[in-house]
Design a protein around this motif. Structure first.
Motif, PDB file in Angstrom:
ATOM      1  N   GLY A   9     -33.251 -15.854  40.267  1.00  0.00           N
ATOM      2  CA  GLY A   9     -34.155 -16.884  39.738  1.00  0.00           C
ATOM      3  C   GLY A   9     -35.550 -16.307  39.663  1.00  0.00           C
ATOM      4  N   ASN A  10     -36.038 -16.136  38.453  1.00  0.00           N
ATOM      5  CA  ASN A  10     -37.380 -15.570  38.259  1.00  0.00           C
ATOM      6  C   ASN A  10     -38.347 -16.722  38.034  1.00  0.00           C
ATOM      7  OD1 ASN A  10     -39.682 -14.247  37.503  1.00  0.00           O
ATOM      8  ND2 ASN A  10     -38.821 -13.335  35.630  1.00  0.00           N
ATOM      9  N   TRP A  11     -39.145 -17.008  39.045  1.00  0.00           N
ATOM     10  CA  TRP A  11     -40.054 -18.159  38.961  1.00  0.00           C
ATOM     11  C   TRP A  11     -41.295 -17.845  38.136  1.00  0.00           C
ATOM     12  CZ3 TRP A  11     -40.010 -20.158  44.778  1.00  0.00           C
ATOM     13  CH2 TRP A  11     -38.688 -20.507  45.112  1.00  0.00           C
ATOM     14  N   LYS A  12     -41.453 -16.594  37.766  1.00  0.00           N
ATOM     15  CA  LYS A  12     -42.600 -16.158  36.951  1.00  0.00           C
ATOM     16  C   LYS A  12     -43.914 -16.631  37.594  1.00  0.00           C
ATOM     17  CE  LYS A  12     -39.531 -15.810  33.030  1.00  0.00           C
ATOM     18  NZ  LYS A  12     -39.331 -15.823  31.605  1.00  0.00           N
ATOM     19  N   CYS A  13     -44.912 -16.971  36.772  1.00  0.00           N
ATOM     20  CA  CYS A  13     -46.224 -17.329  37.324  1.00  0.00           C
ATOM     21  C   CYS A  13     -46.319 -18.852  37.435  1.00  0.00           C
ATOM     22  CB  CYS A  13     -47.318 -16.752  36.422  1.00  0.00           C
ATOM     23  SG  CYS A  13     -48.970 -16.911  37.089  1.00  0.00           S
ATOM     24  N   ILE A 171     -35.702 -15.582  25.500  1.00  0.00           N
ATOM     25  CA  ILE A 171     -36.446 -15.888  26.732  1.00  0.00           C
ATOM     26  C   ILE A 171     -37.402 -17.054  26.518  1.00  0.00           C
ATOM     27  CG2 ILE A 171     -38.153 -15.020  28.379  1.00  0.00           C
ATOM     28  CD1 ILE A 171     -36.882 -12.262  28.106  1.00  0.00           C
ATOM     29  N   GLY A 172     -37.146 -18.125  27.249  1.00  0.00           N
ATOM     30  CA  GLY A 172     -38.043 -19.285  27.223  1.00  0.00           C
ATOM     31  C   GLY A 172     -38.049 -20.028  25.905  1.00  0.00           C
ATOM     32  N   THR A 173     -37.066 -19.727  25.048  1.00  0.00           N
ATOM     33  CA  THR A 173     -37.055 -20.324  23.714  1.00  0.00           C
ATOM     34  C   THR A 173     -36.019 -21.440  23.572  1.00  0.00           C
ATOM     35  OG1 THR A 173     -35.434 -18.689  23.008  1.00  0.00           O
ATOM     36  CG2 THR A 173     -37.767 -18.163  22.608  1.00  0.00           C
ATOM     37  N   TYR A 209     -27.152 -11.293  32.481  1.00  0.00           N
ATOM     38  CA  TYR A 209     -27.778 -11.788  31.246  1.00  0.00           C
ATOM     39  C   TYR A 209     -28.938 -12.721  31.575  1.00  0.00           C
ATOM     40  CZ  TYR A 209     -28.813 -14.630  27.258  1.00  0.00           C
ATOM     41  OH  TYR A 209     -29.520 -15.283  26.271  1.00  0.00           O
ATOM     42  N   GLY A 210     -30.021 -12.632  30.822  1.00  0.00           N
ATOM     43  CA  GLY A 210     -31.131 -13.559  30.962  1.00  0.00           C
ATOM     44  C   GLY A 210     -31.647 -13.990  29.610  1.00  0.00           C
ATOM     45  N   GLY A 211     -32.057 -15.257  29.526  1.00  0.00           N
ATOM     46  CA  GLY A 211     -32.588 -15.799  28.273  1.00  0.00           C
ATOM     47  C   GLY A 211     -32.035 -17.174  28.024  1.00  0.00           C
ATOM     48  N   SER A 212     -32.802 -18.211  28.448  1.00  0.00           N
ATOM     49  CA  SER A 212     -32.414 -19.607  28.221  1.00  0.00           C
ATOM     50  C   SER A 212     -31.071 -19.983  28.845  1.00  0.00           C
ATOM     51  CB  SER A 212     -32.432 -19.939  26.717  1.00  0.00           C
ATOM     52  OG  SER A 212     -33.757 -19.832  26.213  1.00  0.00           O
ATOM     53  N   VAL A 213     -30.736 -19.362  29.970  1.00  0.00           N
ATOM     54  CA  VAL A 213     -29.533 -19.782  30.701  1.00  0.00           C
ATOM     55  C   VAL A 213     -29.845 -21.121  31.361  1.00  0.00           C
ATOM     56  CG1 VAL A 213     -27.976 -19.242  32.620  1.00  0.00           C
ATOM     57  CG2 VAL A 213     -28.854 -17.395  31.164  1.00  0.00           C
ATOM     58  N   PHE A 230     -26.642 -13.660  36.145  1.00  0.00           N
ATOM     59  CA  PHE A 230     -27.775 -14.104  35.325  1.00  0.00           C
ATOM     60  C   PHE A 230     -29.119 -13.792  35.969  1.00  0.00           C
ATOM     61  CE2 PHE A 230     -24.362 -17.342  34.629  1.00  0.00           C
ATOM     62  CZ  PHE A 230     -24.050 -16.973  33.330  1.00  0.00           C
ATOM     63  N   LEU A 231     -30.123 -13.645  35.110  1.00  0.00           N
ATOM     64  CA  LEU A 231     -31.508 -13.717  35.566  1.00  0.00           C
ATOM     65  C   LEU A 231     -32.093 -14.929  34.850  1.00  0.00           C
ATOM     66  CD1 LEU A 231     -33.737 -12.567  37.296  1.00  0.00           C
ATOM     67  CD2 LEU A 231     -34.395 -11.065  35.423  1.00  0.00           C
ATOM     68  N   VAL A 232     -32.426 -15.931  35.644  1.00  0.00           N
ATOM     69  CA  VAL A 232     -32.786 -17.245  35.104  1.00  0.00           C
ATOM     70  C   VAL A 232     -34.283 -17.478  35.269  1.00  0.00           C
ATOM     71  CG1 VAL A 232     -32.269 -19.717  35.271  1.00  0.00           C
ATOM     72  CG2 VAL A 232     -30.532 -18.027  35.953  1.00  0.00           C
ATOM     73  N   GLY A 233     -34.924 -17.929  34.201  1.00  0.00           N
ATOM     74  CA  GLY A 233     -36.342 -18.245  34.284  1.00  0.00           C
ATOM     75  C   GLY A 233     -36.547 -19.725  34.523  1.00  0.00           C
TER      76      GLY A 233
HETATM   77  O1  G3H Z   1     -36.419 -13.462  33.851  1.00  0.00           O
HETATM   78  C1  G3H Z   1     -35.944 -14.428  33.235  1.00  0.00           C
HETATM   79  C2  G3H Z   1     -35.972 -14.498  31.807  1.00  0.00           C
HETATM   80  O2  G3H Z   1     -37.218 -14.192  31.297  1.00  0.00           O
HETATM   81  C3  G3H Z   1     -35.358 -15.737  31.241  1.00  0.00           C
HETATM   82  O3  G3H Z   1     -36.258 -16.808  31.193  1.00  0.00           O
HETATM   83  P1  G3H Z   1     -35.731 -18.237  30.662  1.00  0.00           P
HETATM   84  O4  G3H Z   1     -34.501 -18.539  31.453  1.00  0.00           O
HETATM   85  O5  G3H Z   1     -36.849 -19.181  30.944  1.00  0.00           O
HETATM   86  O6  G3H Z   1     -35.433 -18.074  29.215  1.00  0.00           O
END
Ligand code: G3H
Length: 253
Positions: A9-13, A171-173, A209-213, A230-233
């Protein structure tokens, strides 16, 4: 060789202290498959790493979202791999597309970072992925192969590397790759590892896989033979992250 399902789980900023505590409480109360079935790693911003580590259940682990390319020193604003090790942080995400594009991190720089983090004892989630323009021009495999090669050129031991395929356009789309699109690239990446690194590394390295999961699409993606997690944002900040962790059970059916 069995590859244990991996959910990051990538919480980002994102997050305040209160929000972070709330997410951790949700995770701590969740009933999820055991550690034998799924490896769960959450990645808060640097400033919350120790808080999350101190509160989080012991079967889940933490990752930093970046670290410096070599030994620490006069690098204002950076955080070194040694510091993460000192704090007992086991994982780090390197080469996320947001850093590649917004901060101009090159393939070579990412390869150097992965190698240095590994040399210090960190485990690495190494991110790769093509832009929409690159996909539409038919260069997806060339792009991800070049990104992977830059890592392979510097890394000799892949046992602490998880490769995260994250198409930038997803990603994030909200525009997730179809299960077939994800499987196609993961399968090609595994073949690339087989042909350019070794059969053993190809068989054992987890490609996630990561990208809008999200909670709705995770099971179908998880069912793909070469999707190892998965890598989930965005969804990792929400309770549906638990459903994504549970998608690990798809592999056992
Ligand atoms: O690191 C995670 C990815 O950037 C996916 O982000 P997302 O799940 O918000 O599309």
């Amino acid at each position: 060789m069995a590859r244990k399902f991996f959910v990051g789980g990538n919480w980002k900023c994102n997050g305040t202290t209160e929000e972070v505590k709330k997410i951790v409480t949700t995770l701590n109360e969740a009933e999820v498959p055991s550690e034998d079935v799924v490896e769960v790693v959450v990645s808060p911003p640097f400033v919350f790493l120790t808080l999350v580590k101190s509160l989080l259940r012991s079967d889940f682990h933490v990752a930093a979202q970046n670290c410096w390319v070599r030994k620490g020193g006069a690098f204002t604003g950076e955080v070194s791999a040694e510091m993460l090790v000192n704090l007992g942080i086991p994982w780090v995400i390197i080469g996320h597309s947001e850093r590649r594009s917004l901060l101009s991190e090159s393939n070579e720089f990412v390869g150097d970072k992965v190698a240095y983090a590994l040399s210090q004892g960190l485990k690495v989630i190494a991110c790769i992925g093509e832009t929409l323009e690159q996909r539409e021009s038919g260069s997806t495999m060339a792009v991800v192969a070049a990104q992977t090669k830059a890592i392979a050129d510097k890394v000799t031991n892949w046992s602490n590397v998880v490769l995260a395929y994250e198409p930038v356009w997803a990603i994030g789309t909200g525009k997730v790759a179809t299960p077939a699109q994800a499987q196609e690239v993961h399968c090609e990446l595994r073949k690339w590892l087989h042909d350019n690194v070794s059969a053993e590394v190809a068989a054992s390295t987890r490609i996630i896989y990561g990208g809008s999961v999200n909670g709705g699409n995770c099971k179908e993606l998880a069912a793909q033979a070469d999707v190892d997690g998965f890598l989930v944002g965005g969804a990792s900040l929400k309770p549906e992250f638990i459903d994504i962790i549970k998608a690990a059970t798809v592999k056992k059916n």
